[in-house]
Design a protein around this motif. Sequence first.
Motif, PDB file in Angstrom:
ATOM      1  N   SER A   1       0.540  -1.383  -0.107  1.00 62.60           N
ATOM      2  CA  SER A   1       0.152   0.206  -0.179  1.00 62.60           C
ATOM      3  C   SER A   1       0.918   1.512   0.012  1.00 62.60           C
ATOM      4  O   SER A   1       2.540   1.082   0.636  1.00 62.60           O
ATOM      5  CB  SER A   1      -0.841  -0.132   0.886  1.00 62.60           C
ATOM      6  OG  SER A   1      -0.161  -0.012   2.352  1.00 62.60           O
ATOM      7  N   VAL A   2       0.232   2.019  -0.786  1.00 61.95           N
ATOM      8  CA  VAL A   2       1.392   3.569  -0.782  1.00 61.95           C
ATOM      9  C   VAL A   2       0.362   4.592  -0.725  1.00 61.95           C
ATOM     10  O   VAL A   2      -1.568   4.302  -0.584  1.00 61.95           O
ATOM     11  CB  VAL A   2       1.881   3.616  -1.639  1.00 61.95           C
ATOM     12  CG1 VAL A   2       2.752   2.775  -1.478  1.00 61.95           C
ATOM     13  CG2 VAL A   2       0.577   3.927  -3.118  1.00 61.95           C
ATOM     14  N   PRO A   3       0.891   6.019  -0.440  1.00 60.47           N
ATOM     15  CA  PRO A   3      -0.706   6.845   0.222  1.00 60.47           C
ATOM     16  C   PRO A   3      -0.944   7.652  -1.492  1.00 60.47           C
ATOM     17  O   PRO A   3       0.106   7.208  -1.933  1.00 60.47           O
ATOM     18  CB  PRO A   3       0.085   7.908   0.754  1.00 60.47           C
ATOM     19  CG  PRO A   3       1.263   7.373   1.132  1.00 60.47           C
ATOM     20  CD  PRO A   3       1.250   5.951   0.477  1.00 60.47           C
ATOM     21  N   MET A   4      -1.599   7.951  -1.450  1.00 65.32           N
ATOM     22  CA  MET A   4      -2.321   8.231  -3.053  1.00 65.32           C
ATOM     23  C   MET A   4      -3.357   9.282  -2.668  1.00 65.32           C
ATOM     24  O   MET A   4      -4.295   9.702  -2.070  1.00 65.32           O
ATOM     25  CB  MET A   4      -2.681   7.497  -3.664  1.00 65.32           C
ATOM     26  CG  MET A   4      -4.368   7.426  -4.852  1.00 65.32           C
ATOM     27  SD  MET A   4      -3.134   7.168  -6.011  1.00 65.32           S
ATOM     28  CE  MET A   4      -4.084   7.714  -8.167  1.00 65.32           C
ATOM     29  N   LEU A   5      -2.617  10.401  -3.747  1.00 64.57           N
ATOM     30  CA  LEU A   5      -3.690  11.496  -4.329  1.00 64.57           C
ATOM     31  C   LEU A   5      -3.555  11.740  -5.761  1.00 64.57           C
ATOM     32  O   LEU A   5      -3.227  11.324  -6.267  1.00 64.57           O
ATOM     33  CB  LEU A   5      -2.540  12.968  -3.213  1.00 64.57           C
ATOM     34  CG  LEU A   5      -2.737  12.729  -2.252  1.00 64.57           C
ATOM     35  CD1 LEU A   5      -0.611  12.282  -1.280  1.00 64.57           C
ATOM     36  CD2 LEU A   5      -2.904  14.013  -0.771  1.00 64.57           C
ATOM     37  N   ARG A   6      -4.255  13.147  -5.892  1.00 65.88           N
ATOM     38  CA  ARG A   6      -4.370  13.519  -6.894  1.00 65.88           C
ATOM     39  C   ARG A   6      -4.022  15.072  -7.750  1.00 65.88           C
ATOM     40  O   ARG A   6      -4.081  15.910  -6.770  1.00 65.88           O
ATOM     41  CB  ARG A   6      -5.526  13.336  -7.986  1.00 65.88           C
ATOM     42  CG  ARG A   6      -6.022  11.613  -7.929  1.00 65.88           C
ATOM     43  CD  ARG A   6      -5.462  11.001  -8.812  1.00 65.88           C
ATOM     44  NE  ARG A   6      -5.923  10.963 -10.200  1.00 65.88           N
ATOM     45  CZ  ARG A   6      -5.824  10.525 -11.375  1.00 65.88           C
ATOM     46  NH1 ARG A   6      -4.846   8.832 -11.246  1.00 65.88           N
ATOM     47  NH2 ARG A   6      -5.470  10.771 -12.143  1.00 65.88           N
TER      48      ARG A   6
ATOM     49  N   GLY B   1      -2.163  10.732 -10.229  1.00 68.39           N
ATOM     50  CA  GLY B   1      -1.758   9.661  -9.482  1.00 68.39           C
ATOM     51  C   GLY B   1      -0.511  10.335  -8.687  1.00 68.39           C
ATOM     52  O   GLY B   1       0.582  10.081  -9.232  1.00 68.39           O
ATOM     53  N   ILE B   2      -0.435  10.603  -7.748  1.00 73.99           N
ATOM     54  CA  ILE B   2       0.856  11.224  -7.171  1.00 73.99           C
ATOM     55  C   ILE B   2       1.057  10.907  -6.257  1.00 73.99           C
ATOM     56  O   ILE B   2      -0.157  10.313  -5.334  1.00 73.99           O
ATOM     57  CB  ILE B   2       1.223  12.125  -6.594  1.00 73.99           C
ATOM     58  CG1 ILE B   2       0.148  13.535  -6.155  1.00 73.99           C
ATOM     59  CG2 ILE B   2       0.948  13.472  -8.113  1.00 73.99           C
ATOM     60  CD1 ILE B   2      -0.248  14.963  -5.835  1.00 73.99           C
ATOM     61  N   THR B   3       2.378  10.516  -4.728  1.00 73.95           N
ATOM     62  CA  THR B   3       2.674   9.702  -3.618  1.00 73.95           C
ATOM     63  C   THR B   3       3.595  10.740  -3.224  1.00 73.95           C
ATOM     64  O   THR B   3       4.132  11.244  -3.672  1.00 73.95           O
ATOM     65  CB  THR B   3       2.659   7.987  -3.840  1.00 73.95           C
ATOM     66  OG1 THR B   3       2.084   7.877  -2.681  1.00 73.95           O
ATOM     67  CG2 THR B   3       3.834   8.106  -5.050  1.00 73.95           C
ATOM     68  N   PHE B   4       4.041  10.533  -1.766  1.00 76.42           N
ATOM     69  CA  PHE B   4       4.668  10.567  -1.222  1.00 76.42           C
ATOM     70  C   PHE B   4       5.602   9.726  -0.672  1.00 76.42           C
ATOM     71  O   PHE B   4       4.927   8.352  -0.149  1.00 76.42           O
ATOM     72  CB  PHE B   4       4.524  11.745   0.025  1.00 76.42           C
ATOM     73  CG  PHE B   4       3.632  11.278   1.068  1.00 76.42           C
ATOM     74  CD1 PHE B   4       3.898  10.755   2.225  1.00 76.42           C
ATOM     75  CD2 PHE B   4       1.925  11.463   0.385  1.00 76.42           C
ATOM     76  CE1 PHE B   4       3.156  10.214   3.208  1.00 76.42           C
ATOM     77  CE2 PHE B   4       1.375  11.462   1.239  1.00 76.42           C
ATOM     78  CZ  PHE B   4       1.984  10.621   2.772  1.00 76.42           C
TER      79      PHE B   4
END
Length: 875
Positions: free
Chosen positions: A575-580, A609-612
């Motif tokens: 799993s990873v954090p998910m933003l747009r 889609g981006i993550t950190f």
Amino acid sequence: MNRSFETFADLPEAGSEPPPRSALSQRLGRLRLAVLFARRELRTGTRGFRVFIACIALGVATIAGVGSLARGLTDSLDLQSRALLGGDLETSRVHRPLQPDEQAAMDKLGPTSSVATFRAMARSPASGDQTLAEVKAVDGAYPLVGTLDVAGGGDPHALLAEHDGRWGVLADPALAARLGLKLGDPITVGTLEARLTGLIAREPDRLASGFELGPRLMLDARALPATSLVGPGSLVTWRTRIILGEPAPPDAVVTARKTALDAAFPDAGWRLRGRSEAATGFADSVRRFAQYLTVVGLSALAVGGVGVANAVAAFVARKRATIGMLRSLGASGLFVFAVALIQVIAIAAVGIVIGLVIGALVPPIAGALLAAKLPVGGLGGVFPGALALAALYGLLTALVFSLWPLGRVHDVSPSVLVRDRIGADGGGRPRRGYAIATGLAALALAGLAIGLAEDRRLAAVFVVGLAGSFLLLRLVAWALGSMARSVRPRRAEIRLALAEIGRPGALTGTVVLSLGLGLTLLVALAGIDRNLRDELAGRLPATAPSFFFLDVPRADLDGFKTFLTTEAPGATVTSVPMLRGRLLALKGIPVADYKVPKTVEWVLSSDRGITFAAKQPDHSTLTAGTWWPADVSGPPQVSFAADIARDLDLEVGDTVKVNVLGRTLEARIANLRTVDWDTLGINFVMVFSPNTFAGAPYSELATLSFPDGGREAEEVRLMRDLGRTFPTVTAVRVKETLETIDGLVDQLALAIRATAGIALTASILVLAGALAASHESRIYDAVILKTLGATRWRLIAIYGLEYLILALATGLFAVAAGSAAAYAVVAGIMKIPFHLSLASAAGFTLFAVAVTVGFGLVGTWRALGHRPAAVLREL
């Protein structure tokens, strides 16, 4: 009789002086006379030109049909763009709807309507079945333009309203079929328990939503809170449409309003589209696909050009006595050429007209047959531009392949009247002027194909490849003839078959050229299609995750992972954090002004889609720069995918500006890393340093991978259990997604094969025409051999061996050349492994043998039916 033929027809009356004539009037007089002679010659009909006409008509019909259909689609998109977008202007943004000041600015411009779209699981409480759905929540003003039609009629908003404590929903018929639902049955979306009240017959703005993985499910926007699917960080796209006035204002007004909104809210992070951009992706796809099919149509014309050349050569041979008579009466070589050329152009015009009529019928027929699948209607009408272009292609093709054989008539001598066949066509090569004219016509055809292409590089590759194929096939035919002449086997049948292949005027060049071109194209397309399918159906499911899980709440992440590891022991869960977020500027240059190749326009055209992450992602390698420390602080930093950065001309140290959750931030590129997109794992173009989004709301993106790739039964069971335990989590089953993509590939492949079949049909027509044209010489050969004692079956064996050798050589070359072309596309452009199918190679070779030997023996059997005495009397 000593006067030139050109002045003979205009002799003055006795006792009068001929009036002086200018050079121009003399040329016009000769042209009128040539037209007169050509018209009289054409009274005998089109005998010998049926294959010529069919080949031209086939190629022109393909190009005219494809061009007309593409133009019809794009024109319909333009006419219906307002309905397709849902208004004159649209704002779209992920994560959050318009803010009060933004909404107020929209309301000042005109009536507005807002919709929210997202992916979720739709479930049948009765059966427990579930499927991925594209959910659209609409307000009371939807749709601003066009109509939302429900099967059987009815008011859509009344059907969506709440009755007896339960909201109604409308569904695509495909969704109802997947879940086994009928009207009135209960259906669950997230935590919302609703009722299916109608089936969607037509959704006016469906195309504006872009590519979708599941069927539509529509609900009232007031029911959204009950789904529990919308919250901070949820992957929901909020769209607001605006009507700028009635009647629809000009495009310039729409552009001005769009510019003003961007200027008023520079950091809004939304995507603003005018009605002309409602379906740019679909329109671009139509243009690219039309160009591809046009290229295949040009291939059919090129293959048919061999038939044109054969028909013209046969025409010159048939008319040798007439030509000799005209020359003996004083006609110049240029005049005789003009008469013949006018006849050829007139006959080509017949084929062109037939092709144009067929091509003009394609749009209305396609519109009627595909009305349920096409996103637009109204494909009737005639499109003069597309038809004129097809006609020009047909005319240039006729000239390219007829000028060379026609040029030989210039030097036909009157002696053919007494020498019979000797010197029938005036030699092997025409004069330099005719050769130059042939070259100029070929350059004009190539220039037209490249100059009017959407992708000129692709068109140039096609033109060069086609020219190279002609040269290679000529070389193969020459080599085959040379080897046939040099080999002297003991067996008489084989020796005679080889003699037929190597003799002057043999069918070798015609068979190799005609069948070789069409079969090479078919082998190449089949190879590309087969390898693409193998990649989708074979390697990817073995390496890709079995599931993607969207919108996993942060608070439920630990429990969610525990559930997965319990229900799927041995599976790998990540799993990873998910933003747009949307890129606003690169290196300080707004994306609207940043020039990028078409291959990476998708990165800038919509939200990404981006993550950190604190640690470098697994299965990635840094190619430049260094990764930040786990406790990084200070200004935001970002890791960029190396291949995308290269195409965007970005390097370590450059800055990018992104809008995420309404906040605009600027980050420095700290490093570049490799990304293996083919695995379908969790990959992102941009990975930010963790301090960038400290305190920001977000959801998690998770994947599950079974060690053995997963079986359907256990995947379906897991989805059912997940729906009961975590109803707000959206599960995307990768195999279903690949099946959807495979379905699209099927539809494209069907169109490609049908068009490639046209080129192959042209090949068979040319082959049949060439064999028919050689019928007379076969009769003479058969009679002489019969007279010398050859039996019917021995003659069949001789000719059968000839056709078998030609077919095998042609088939093997087509398999080799077509496979090489497929390899160049698959490995060089698509960057996927290439596998040659020996079974397909054998199949295509056998097809070439069957067609060539079959046609050849049919013609041979007819030739063998002639009695020697009747033929010998005429020698």
